[in-house]
Design an enzyme around this catalytic site. Structure first.
Site, PDB file in Angstrom:
ATOM      1  N   SER A  33     -26.716  -6.825   6.527  1.00 36.52           N
ATOM      2  CA  SER A  33     -27.421  -7.999   6.157  1.00 36.52           C
ATOM      3  C   SER A  33     -26.474  -9.326   5.865  1.00 36.52           C
ATOM      4  CB  SER A  33     -28.282  -7.736   4.945  1.00 36.52           C
ATOM      5  OG  SER A  33     -29.088  -8.743   4.738  1.00 36.52           O
ATOM      6  N   ASP A  36     -38.679  -5.101   9.588  1.00 37.21           N
ATOM      7  CA  ASP A  36     -37.585  -5.902   8.757  1.00 37.21           C
ATOM      8  C   ASP A  36     -37.777  -7.357   9.536  1.00 37.21           C
ATOM      9  OD1 ASP A  36     -35.506  -7.419   7.796  1.00 37.21           O
ATOM     10  OD2 ASP A  36     -33.891  -6.034   8.541  1.00 37.21           O
ATOM     11  N   HIS A  61     -35.574  -2.936   6.084  1.00 37.78           N
ATOM     12  CA  HIS A  61     -34.112  -3.665   5.574  1.00 37.78           C
ATOM     13  C   HIS A  61     -33.393  -2.962   4.375  1.00 37.78           C
ATOM     14  CE1 HIS A  61     -31.764  -7.302   5.914  1.00 37.78           C
ATOM     15  NE2 HIS A  61     -31.371  -6.960   4.663  1.00 37.78           N
TER      16      HIS A  61
END
Length: 316
Positions: free
Chosen positions: A164, A258, A288
């Site tokens: 991320s 996501d 995610h």
């Protein structure tokens, strides 16, 4: 695989977690505010089981441009200098530590890939906005190169990666580091944020996805960036780089459910078009953040892919 393909249903085990998160996060992560999201992260990490044992796990502190930076070195037993992954955790630049899911992931990758891992605990936004987390991660990379022998690692075989926000920082550093005399050997980008709120298909399909919504994504960006101008600065949004030539081989892992899915897929395309060797893994039945959620089917598949990629790029 094109970015506009529809995703399938969540994996059954992922659906159970998604149902729990829907109760815990009725207003999404952004609804918790900065203090709340950090507490949520701490509570989540406390529920993660211990990862595999290693020969050495040692906490160190590295001098950086904004003060000392905590790092954690994971090293399997070996008589030889080991290749190493410099790992940068996620958390929307706003929360996250060296513990919990990140610790479990780093331990598992070290064991399964047969490499050392160095995890970075960079300073967090909004107190320390862009580019502080990048500055600190670059400082740790420089320290790693200088201290490789003392650490028992091979500083000519360094990969960089993260999940991320950590994938975002990792991608940015590959551009900043281009041309170094000991180039990075590989990059591992796990559902990376690579552009500011570009409304690709996944942005609308997954606007209310588990863990991270489109609204959450914008909120995290706005905690991190100093101004509107930062939204197109390639150090913050590496998809805006002028060139993608000469970057290290990449593994890009994305989740079907996501809003950032197509950020990652687009970034993989940009790398491939510039001639970079790219492997892309799209796991449609998950959301995610899954790579730091051990026990999920998708997490096991993701770790297997990461370990195989690092074995092939660092041990060859």
């Amino acid at each position: 695989m094109t970015t506009n393909e529809k995703t399938t249903a969540l994996d059954p085990d992922a659906q159970v977690v998604a149902d729990q998160l829907a109760v815990a996060l009725p207003g999404g992560l952004s609804g918790l505010g900065v203090a709340g999201v950090r507490e949520f992260g701490r509570q989540s990490d406390a529920q993660i089981p211990a990862g595999p044992a290693l020969h050495t796990v040692a906490d160190r502190r590295v001098s950086g441009p904004h003060g000392e930076i905590p790092v954690r070195l994971y090293r399997p037993e070996s008589d030889q200098p080991l290749p190493i992954l410099l790992y940068i955790h996620g958390g929307g630049w706003t929360f996250g530590t060296l513990d919990g899911g990140v610790d479990h992931l780093c331990r598992t990758v070290a064991v399964e890939a047969g490499i050392a891992v160095l995890s970075v605990d960079y300073r967090l936004a909004p107190e320390h906005k862009f580019p502080v987390p990048i500055d600190e991660s670059v400082a740790v990379l420089s320290w790693l190169r200088a201290q490789g022998t003392e650490l028992g690692v091979d500083a000519t075989r360094i990969a960089i990666g993260g999940d991320s926000a950590g994938g975002n920082i990792s991608a940015a550093i590959t551009h900043l580091d281009r041309g170094h005399s000991a180039p990075l050997a590989a990059q591992v980008l796990l559902y990376p944020a690579t552009e500011y709120a570009v409304e690709r298909a996944s942005w609308t399909e997954n606007a209310n996805a588990p863990v991270l919504t489109a609204q959450d994504t914008v909120w995290f960006w706005d905690q991190y960036l100093r101004s509107v101008d930062d939204r197109t600065d390639p150090r913050a949004t590496p998809a805006n780089a002028d060139s993608f030539d000469g970057l290290p081989p990449a593994l890009v892992v994305v989740a079907g459910h996501d809003p950032l899915r197509d950020d990652g897929l687009n970034y993989a395309d940009l790398l491939a078009k510039a001639g970079t060797s790219v492997q892309t893994l799209r796991l449609d039945g998950i959301f995610h953040g899954f790579m730091t959620m051990p026990g999920l089917q998708a997490q096991a598949r993701g770790v297997e892919a990461v370990a195989a990629f690092l074995r092939s790029t660092l041990h060859s």
